[in-house]
Design a protein around this motif. Structure first.
Motif, PDB file in Angstrom:
ATOM      1  N   PRO A 116     -30.086 -44.704  15.179  1.00  0.00           N
ATOM      2  CA  PRO A 116     -29.471 -45.486  14.108  1.00  0.00           C
ATOM      3  C   PRO A 116     -30.340 -45.536  12.853  1.00  0.00           C
ATOM      4  O   PRO A 116     -31.565 -45.583  12.926  1.00  0.00           O
ATOM      5  CB  PRO A 116     -29.329 -46.872  14.725  1.00  0.00           C
ATOM      6  CG  PRO A 116     -29.317 -46.635  16.204  1.00  0.00           C
ATOM      7  CD  PRO A 116     -30.195 -45.452  16.432  1.00  0.00           C
ATOM      8  N   ILE A 117     -29.667 -45.533  11.707  1.00  0.00           N
ATOM      9  CA  ILE A 117     -30.341 -45.546  10.411  1.00  0.00           C
ATOM     10  C   ILE A 117     -30.089 -46.894   9.760  1.00  0.00           C
ATOM     11  O   ILE A 117     -28.974 -47.182   9.309  1.00  0.00           O
ATOM     12  CB  ILE A 117     -29.842 -44.410   9.497  1.00  0.00           C
ATOM     13  CG1 ILE A 117     -29.962 -43.055  10.212  1.00  0.00           C
ATOM     14  CG2 ILE A 117     -30.609 -44.406   8.181  1.00  0.00           C
ATOM     15  CD1 ILE A 117     -29.283 -41.908   9.488  1.00  0.00           C
ATOM     16  N   ALA A 118     -31.114 -47.744   9.712  1.00  0.00           N
ATOM     17  CA  ALA A 118     -31.004 -49.054   9.067  1.00  0.00           C
ATOM     18  C   ALA A 118     -31.102 -48.874   7.555  1.00  0.00           C
ATOM     19  O   ALA A 118     -31.719 -47.922   7.073  1.00  0.00           O
ATOM     20  CB  ALA A 118     -32.109 -49.978   9.567  1.00  0.00           C
ATOM     21  N   PRO A 119     -30.521 -49.808   6.772  1.00  0.00           N
ATOM     22  CA  PRO A 119     -30.553 -49.684   5.309  1.00  0.00           C
ATOM     23  C   PRO A 119     -31.973 -49.618   4.733  1.00  0.00           C
ATOM     24  O   PRO A 119     -32.206 -48.963   3.742  1.00  0.00           O
ATOM     25  CB  PRO A 119     -29.835 -50.930   4.816  1.00  0.00           C
ATOM     26  CG  PRO A 119     -28.981 -51.353   5.956  1.00  0.00           C
ATOM     27  CD  PRO A 119     -29.707 -50.939   7.196  1.00  0.00           C
ATOM     28  N   ASP A 120     -32.918 -50.282   5.352  1.00  0.00           N
ATOM     29  CA  ASP A 120     -34.280 -50.301   4.830  1.00  0.00           C
ATOM     30  C   ASP A 120     -35.241 -49.429   5.644  1.00  0.00           C
ATOM     31  O   ASP A 120     -36.449 -49.490   5.469  1.00  0.00           O
ATOM     32  CB  ASP A 120     -34.810 -51.728   4.795  1.00  0.00           C
ATOM     33  CG  ASP A 120     -34.819 -52.365   6.186  1.00  0.00           C
ATOM     34  OD1 ASP A 120     -34.164 -51.828   7.095  1.00  0.00           O
ATOM     35  OD2 ASP A 120     -35.487 -53.399   6.350  1.00  0.00           O
ATOM     36  N   GLY A 121     -34.726 -48.603   6.531  1.00  0.00           N
ATOM     37  CA  GLY A 121     -35.581 -47.780   7.390  1.00  0.00           C
ATOM     38  C   GLY A 121     -35.085 -46.359   7.470  1.00  0.00           C
ATOM     39  O   GLY A 121     -34.402 -45.877   6.580  1.00  0.00           O
ATOM     40  N   TRP A 122     -35.410 -45.726   8.541  1.00  0.00           N
ATOM     41  CA  TRP A 122     -34.999 -44.351   8.747  1.00  0.00           C
ATOM     42  C   TRP A 122     -34.504 -44.183  10.174  1.00  0.00           C
ATOM     43  O   TRP A 122     -34.749 -45.011  11.028  1.00  0.00           O
ATOM     44  CB  TRP A 122     -36.140 -43.369   8.449  1.00  0.00           C
ATOM     45  CG  TRP A 122     -37.324 -43.510   9.342  1.00  0.00           C
ATOM     46  CD1 TRP A 122     -38.373 -44.359   9.180  1.00  0.00           C
ATOM     47  CD2 TRP A 122     -37.566 -42.800  10.563  1.00  0.00           C
ATOM     48  NE1 TRP A 122     -39.262 -44.218  10.207  1.00  0.00           N
ATOM     49  CE2 TRP A 122     -38.800 -43.272  11.068  1.00  0.00           C
ATOM     50  CE3 TRP A 122     -36.875 -41.828  11.268  1.00  0.00           C
ATOM     51  CZ2 TRP A 122     -39.343 -42.791  12.251  1.00  0.00           C
ATOM     52  CZ3 TRP A 122     -37.426 -41.349  12.445  1.00  0.00           C
ATOM     53  CH2 TRP A 122     -38.645 -41.826  12.922  1.00  0.00           C
ATOM     54  N   GLY A 123     -33.790 -43.099  10.397  1.00  0.00           N
ATOM     55  CA  GLY A 123     -33.290 -42.753  11.723  1.00  0.00           C
ATOM     56  C   GLY A 123     -33.347 -41.258  11.880  1.00  0.00           C
ATOM     57  O   GLY A 123     -34.102 -40.576  11.185  1.00  0.00           O
TER      58      GLY A 123
END
Length: 172
Positions: A116-123
């Motif tokens: 999963p790719i969070a808005p403030d992170g990476w995936g």
């Protein structure tokens, strides 16, 4: 002086073998990336050490004076580095670019979110390159909510570390 040339030769040979088996030959990641010498890589340094050791050792075995042996070693190092950087490396890089797809070719491709790719992170996403090989890429997204695993995405931009993706709306 024979021992010194022998040690330098052995260190250069071991470094070349390590670069060959570790895959550093021809890669970007040069010492010059941080403001150092722009033409120098670890492989080039290993070739220089190998050439200096081999040339000096050969001249020493022939019985030339120490100063001349050092000059012969330095000359051999310069010649080998010149051959590698001027002839072999460009050829190898051309072959690599002909047989593999670069990151720029991923623009416009579609893939699937694996992590999963969070808005403030990476995936992580996977795509299938033009040869049919599955490729895993670190990804970021500007979407306001987390992109769940399994979401179909479109690669719209890329930088050195991440591809930028947007979600593809599901067709109902």
């Amino acid at each position: 002086m024979t021992v010194v040339f022998g040690v330098i030769f052995a260190v250069g040979l071991l470094a070349l073998l390590a670069a060959l088996f570790a895959g550093e030959i021809g890669e970007i990641g040069e010492i010059g990336d941080d403001g150092g010498l722009p033409f120098m890589s670890l492989t080039t340094l290993a070739i220089g050490l190998f050439g200096f050791g081999a040339g000096g050792l050969g001249a020493d075995f022939v019985g030339l004076p120490t100063g001349v042996s050092i000059g012969v070693g330095a000359g051999a190092a310069v010649v080998l580095v010149g051959i590698f950087r001027g002839l072999l490396l460009p050829y190898m890089l051309r072959q690599q670019s002909n047989s593999h797809f670069g990151r720029a070719s991923y623009l416009g491709m579609t893939g699937r979110v694996e992590l999963p790719i969070a808005p403030d992170g990476w995936g992580e996403i996977t795509i299938v390159d033009p040869d049919g090989a599955r490729v895993r890429l670190k990804a970021r997204s500007e979407e306001p909510s987390t992109l769940a695993a399994g979401t179909q995405v479109y690669i719209c931009d890329l930088d050195a570390e991440y591809v930028r993706v947007v979600a593809i709306p599901a067709l109902d």
